[in-house]
Design a protein around this motif. Structure first.
Motif, PDB file in Angstrom:
ATOM      1  N   ALA A  71       0.825  -1.208   0.000  1.00 32.90           N
ATOM      2  CA  ALA A  71       0.000   0.000   0.000  1.00 32.90           C
ATOM      3  C   ALA A  71       0.860   1.260   0.000  1.00 32.90           C
ATOM      4  N   ILE A  72       1.983   1.214   0.706  1.00 33.08           N
ATOM      5  CA  ILE A  72       2.844   2.393   0.789  1.00 33.08           C
ATOM      6  C   ILE A  72       3.519   2.689  -0.553  1.00 33.08           C
ATOM      7  N   ILE A  73       3.985   1.639  -1.213  1.00 29.70           N
ATOM      8  CA  ILE A  73       4.733   1.842  -2.468  1.00 29.70           C
ATOM      9  C   ILE A  73       3.868   1.577  -3.696  1.00 29.70           C
ATOM     10  N   ALA A  74       2.545   1.521  -3.519  1.00 31.43           N
ATOM     11  CA  ALA A  74       1.647   1.173  -4.626  1.00 31.43           C
ATOM     12  C   ALA A  74       1.852   2.018  -5.877  1.00 31.43           C
ATOM     13  N   PRO A  75       1.910   3.341  -5.784  1.00 32.96           N
ATOM     14  CA  PRO A  75       2.087   4.125  -7.029  1.00 32.96           C
ATOM     15  C   PRO A  75       3.403   3.837  -7.744  1.00 32.96           C
ATOM     16  N   LEU A  76       4.396   3.338  -7.012  1.00 32.39           N
ATOM     17  CA  LEU A  76       5.700   3.091  -7.613  1.00 32.39           C
ATOM     18  C   LEU A  76       5.774   1.740  -8.308  1.00 32.39           C
ATOM     19  N   VAL A  77       5.015   0.757  -7.812  1.00 33.89           N
ATOM     20  CA  VAL A  77       5.109  -0.602  -8.373  1.00 33.89           C
ATOM     21  C   VAL A  77       3.972  -0.916  -9.333  1.00 33.89           C
ATOM     22  N   ALA A  78       2.945  -0.078  -9.394  1.00 35.63           N
ATOM     23  CA  ALA A  78       1.862  -0.321 -10.338  1.00 35.63           C
ATOM     24  C   ALA A  78       2.396  -0.241 -11.765  1.00 35.63           C
ATOM     25  N   PRO A  79       2.163  -1.259 -12.589  1.00 36.45           N
ATOM     26  CA  PRO A  79       2.751  -1.255 -13.941  1.00 36.45           C
ATOM     27  C   PRO A  79       2.200  -0.170 -14.852  1.00 36.45           C
ATOM     28  N   HIS A  80       0.961   0.286 -14.617  1.00 36.94           N
ATOM     29  CA  HIS A  80       0.362   1.304 -15.488  1.00 36.94           C
ATOM     30  C   HIS A  80      -0.415   2.300 -14.637  1.00 36.94           C
ATOM     31  N   ILE A 121      -3.514  -2.929  -7.158  1.00 33.32           N
ATOM     32  CA  ILE A 121      -2.363  -2.493  -6.364  1.00 33.32           C
ATOM     33  C   ILE A 121      -2.605  -1.127  -5.745  1.00 33.32           C
ATOM     34  N   VAL A 122      -3.071  -0.170  -6.538  1.00 36.40           N
ATOM     35  CA  VAL A 122      -3.335   1.171  -6.012  1.00 36.40           C
ATOM     36  C   VAL A 122      -4.528   1.145  -5.051  1.00 36.40           C
ATOM     37  N   GLY A 123      -5.483   0.246  -5.283  1.00 38.74           N
ATOM     38  CA  GLY A 123      -6.622   0.128  -4.383  1.00 38.74           C
ATOM     39  C   GLY A 123      -6.233  -0.298  -2.982  1.00 38.74           C
ATOM     40  N   ALA A 124      -5.099  -1.003  -2.840  1.00 33.39           N
ATOM     41  CA  ALA A 124      -4.622  -1.390  -1.512  1.00 33.39           C
ATOM     42  C   ALA A 124      -4.327  -0.164  -0.662  1.00 33.39           C
ATOM     43  N   GLN A 125      -3.843   0.898  -1.288  1.00 26.24           N
ATOM     44  CA  GLN A 125      -3.526   2.115  -0.554  1.00 26.24           C
ATOM     45  C   GLN A 125      -4.787   2.758   0.022  1.00 26.24           C
ATOM     46  N   GLN A 126      -5.829   2.853  -0.792  1.00 20.45           N
ATOM     47  CA  GLN A 126      -7.085   3.429  -0.312  1.00 20.45           C
ATOM     48  C   GLN A 126      -7.693   2.568   0.796  1.00 20.45           C
ATOM     49  N   THR A 127      -7.625   1.264   0.628  1.00 20.66           N
ATOM     50  CA  THR A 127      -8.176   0.366   1.644  1.00 20.66           C
ATOM     51  C   THR A 127      -7.447   0.522   2.963  1.00 20.66           C
ATOM     52  N   LEU A 128      -6.109   0.634   2.909  1.00 25.18           N
ATOM     53  CA  LEU A 128      -5.332   0.800   4.136  1.00 25.18           C
ATOM     54  C   LEU A 128      -5.643   2.133   4.808  1.00 25.18           C
ATOM     55  N   ILE A 129      -5.746   3.192   4.025  1.00 21.80           N
ATOM     56  CA  ILE A 129      -6.036   4.510   4.603  1.00 21.80           C
ATOM     57  C   ILE A 129      -7.382   4.500   5.318  1.00 21.80           C
ATOM     58  N   GLU A 278     -10.687   1.500  -5.189  1.00 18.11           N
ATOM     59  CA  GLU A 278     -10.762   0.896  -3.864  1.00 18.11           C
ATOM     60  C   GLU A 278     -11.415  -0.469  -4.038  1.00 18.11           C
ATOM     61  N   TRP A 279     -10.993  -1.455  -3.275  1.00 18.06           N
ATOM     62  CA  TRP A 279     -11.407  -2.832  -3.513  1.00 18.06           C
ATOM     63  C   TRP A 279     -12.919  -3.019  -3.431  1.00 18.06           C
ATOM     64  N   GLY A 280     -13.563  -2.418  -2.463  1.00 19.83           N
ATOM     65  CA  GLY A 280     -15.017  -2.541  -2.368  1.00 19.83           C
ATOM     66  C   GLY A 280     -15.716  -1.885  -3.542  1.00 19.83           C
ATOM     67  N   GLN A 281     -15.196  -0.753  -3.973  1.00 22.26           N
ATOM     68  CA  GLN A 281     -15.753  -0.072  -5.139  1.00 22.26           C
ATOM     69  C   GLN A 281     -15.604  -0.925  -6.393  1.00 22.26           C
ATOM     70  N   MET A 282     -14.433  -1.543  -6.576  1.00 22.18           N
ATOM     71  CA  MET A 282     -14.218  -2.423  -7.723  1.00 22.18           C
ATOM     72  C   MET A 282     -15.156  -3.627  -7.671  1.00 22.18           C
ATOM     73  N   LEU A 283     -15.398  -4.131  -6.489  1.00 18.23           N
ATOM     74  CA  LEU A 283     -16.303  -5.263  -6.332  1.00 18.23           C
ATOM     75  C   LEU A 283     -17.725  -4.886  -6.731  1.00 18.23           C
ATOM     76  N   ALA A 301     -12.276  -9.363  -4.211  1.00 18.30           N
ATOM     77  CA  ALA A 301     -12.811 -10.101  -3.073  1.00 18.30           C
ATOM     78  C   ALA A 301     -11.717 -10.927  -2.400  1.00 18.30           C
ATOM     79  N   ALA A 302     -10.856 -11.555  -3.200  1.00 20.29           N
ATOM     80  CA  ALA A 302      -9.756 -12.340  -2.641  1.00 20.29           C
ATOM     81  C   ALA A 302      -8.796 -11.446  -1.864  1.00 20.29           C
ATOM     82  N   CYS A 303      -8.529 -10.252  -2.371  1.00 19.79           N
ATOM     83  CA  CYS A 303      -7.642  -9.325  -1.661  1.00 19.79           C
ATOM     84  C   CYS A 303      -8.230  -8.933  -0.310  1.00 19.79           C
ATOM     85  N   ILE A 304      -9.515  -8.630  -0.271  1.00 22.47           N
ATOM     86  CA  ILE A 304     -10.176  -8.250   0.982  1.00 22.47           C
ATOM     87  C   ILE A 304     -10.105  -9.392   1.987  1.00 22.47           C
ATOM     88  N   ILE A 305     -10.398 -10.608   1.536  1.00 19.20           N
ATOM     89  CA  ILE A 305     -10.422 -11.762   2.439  1.00 19.20           C
ATOM     90  C   ILE A 305      -9.035 -12.051   2.986  1.00 19.20           C
TER      91      ILE A 305
END
Length: 328
Positions: A71-80, A121-129, A278-283, A301-305
Motif C-alpha cells: 500500500a505504501i509503495i503502490a504508485p511506484l510498483v503499479a505497472p500502469h 495495487i493502487v486500491g490497496a492504498q485506499q483500503t489501508l487509509i 478501492e477494492w469494495g468499489q471495484m467489487l 474479493a480475494a484481496c479483501i479476504i
C-alpha cells in the motif's frame, strides 16, 4: 555404617525445593544455599518469545506486512496508470466488453480499458487509509468514553455504558450504513466516520472493563493509601496498565474496518470517484459483468479476504500471547 532413611528423605526434599526455586526464579543455587537470580523477563519479551514460535502469528504478520508495504509503495510498483484506458480501443460493448489478459496486462482490463492489476495495487492504498484512519478515530473515541466510565464510576459510568449498550444493540454494518446514508454526498470520509463511530463502543467497553480490574489491584490501592491524587492514579497507574487488551483488539477491529469499508463502497456509499480505485468499489462495479466475467469480482474479493485474515490471525495470536490464562 547404616543409612539414615529420614535424613536421606530430608535431603531429597531440600534438593527438590532448591531445584524448584531455581527454576521458578530463573536463577541457580550456589553451594552456600543462596540463589543467584537471573534478570527477569518483561511481559512484552515473554509474549514475543511465544509469538516468534507461533506459525499462526507468523503467517498473519507476513500477510499484514506485505499488505502495508504494498500500500505504501503502490504508485511506484503499479505497472500502469490505473486511471488511463490503455486498452479502451479493444473494448467492444457487444462482443468484448472486458479485454482479457495479454502481454503487459496479466489480469486484463475493466470495461473502460483500465489495467486491472494496477487498480488492485493502487486500491490497496485506499483500503489501508480507510481502515487505519477509521480504527484510529474509533480507538480515540473509545478511549475517551472508556476512561470516563472506568475512572469516575457512579452515574457517569451508568450513562456512558447505557449509550454504549444502545450502540452495540444495533448490527454494526446496519449502523454504519445508516450513518453513511445521512451524509449529503458519499465520499471516503463518510465511510471513515461511519466505521469509526461503529467501533467506538467496542473500545469503550473493553477499556472500561480493563480499568475496573486494574482499579482494585495492589499497586493502585497502595497509591491511594499514600495519598496520591486521583488524576495521577488514573493517568499514571490505571490507564497505562489497561491499554494492552485495547491495543490488541485494535488489530482485530482493523480487519473488521476493512470489511465494513468494502461493504459500504460496494453498496455505493463510498467514494463515487472511480479514478481512486478501492477494492469494495471495484467489487461493486463488477456486478454488471459477474455472469460472464467473474474474475472482475474474484480478484478484489480475494484481496479483501486475505488481508482481513492476516490482521485477524495476528490479532488473535497477540491476544493469546498477552493473556495470562493462556500461558504455559
Amino acid at each position: 555404617m547404616t543409612n539414615n532413611p529420614l535424613k536421606s528423605q530430608a535431603d531429597r526434599r531440600k534438593e527438590r525445593i532448591d531445584s524448584l526455586a531455581a527454576t521458578a526464579g530463573g536463577g541457580t543455587v550456589t553451594g552456600a544455599g543462596e540463589i543467584e537470580e537471573a534478570p527477569g523477563v518483561s511481559l512484552i519479551a515473554s509474549a514475543w518469545r511465544r509469538l516468534r514460535r507461533n506459525p499462526v502469528f507468523l503467517i498473519g504478520a507476513a500477510i499484514t506486512l506485505a499488505f502495508v508495504v504494498l500500500a505504501i509503495i503502490a504508485p511506484l510498483v503499479a505497472p500502469h496508470d490505473p486511471t488511463e484506458g490503455l486498452l479502451l480501443d479493444k473494448v467492444r460493448q457487444q462482443s468484448n466488453p472486458i479485454p482479457g489478459p495479454e502481454p503487459g496486462f496479466p489480469l486484463g482490463a475493466d470495461n473502460r480499458g483500465r489495467d486491472l492489476l494496477s487498480r488492485l495495487i493502487v486500491g490497496a492504498q485506499q483500503t489501508l487509509i480507510v481502515g487505519v484512519v477509521a480504527t484510529v478515530i474509533g480507538l480515540a473515541g473509545g478511549l475517551v468514553l472508556g476512561t470516563l466510565a472506568g475512572a469516575f464510576g457512579g452515574w457517569v459510568d451508568s450513562f456512558v455504558m447505557r449509550v454504549v449498550d444502545v450502540m452495540l444493540s444495533i448490527p454494526s454494518l446496519l449502523l454504519a450504513m445508516s450513518i453513511a446514508a445521512v451524509a449529503a454526498r458519499p465520499s471516503m470520509w463518510t465511510v471513515i466516520i461511519a466505521i469509526a463511530i461503529v467501533q467506538i463502543p467496542i473500545f469503550a467497553r473493553l477499556l472500561r472493563g480493563s480499568m475496573l480490574a486494574v482499579r482494585h489491584s495492589d499497586h493502585v490501592l497502595a497509591a491511594r493509601a499514600l495519598g496520591v491524587k486521583q488524576s495521577a492514579i488514573v493517568f499514571r497507574h490505571i490507564i497505562p496498565n489497561s491499554l494492552a487488551p485495547v491495543i490488541v483488539q485494535s488489530t482485530i477491529v482493523l480487519a473488521t474496518s476493512i470489511i465494513d469499508a468494502a461493504a459500504l463502497s460496494f453498496l455505493g456509499l463510498g467514494n463515487p470517484d472511480d479514478r481512486r480505485p478501492e477494492w469494495g468499489q471495484m467489487l461493486g462495479q463488477s456486478q454488471e459483468f459477474l455472469g460472464d466475467y467473474p474474475h472482475l469480482a474474484f480478484y478484489p474479493a480475494a484481496c479483501i479476504i486475505i488481508v482481513a485474515l492476516g490482521f485477524t490471525l495476528m490479532g488473535e495470536s497477540l491476544r493469546e500471547a498477552l493473556d495470562p490464562k493462556t500461558r504455559r
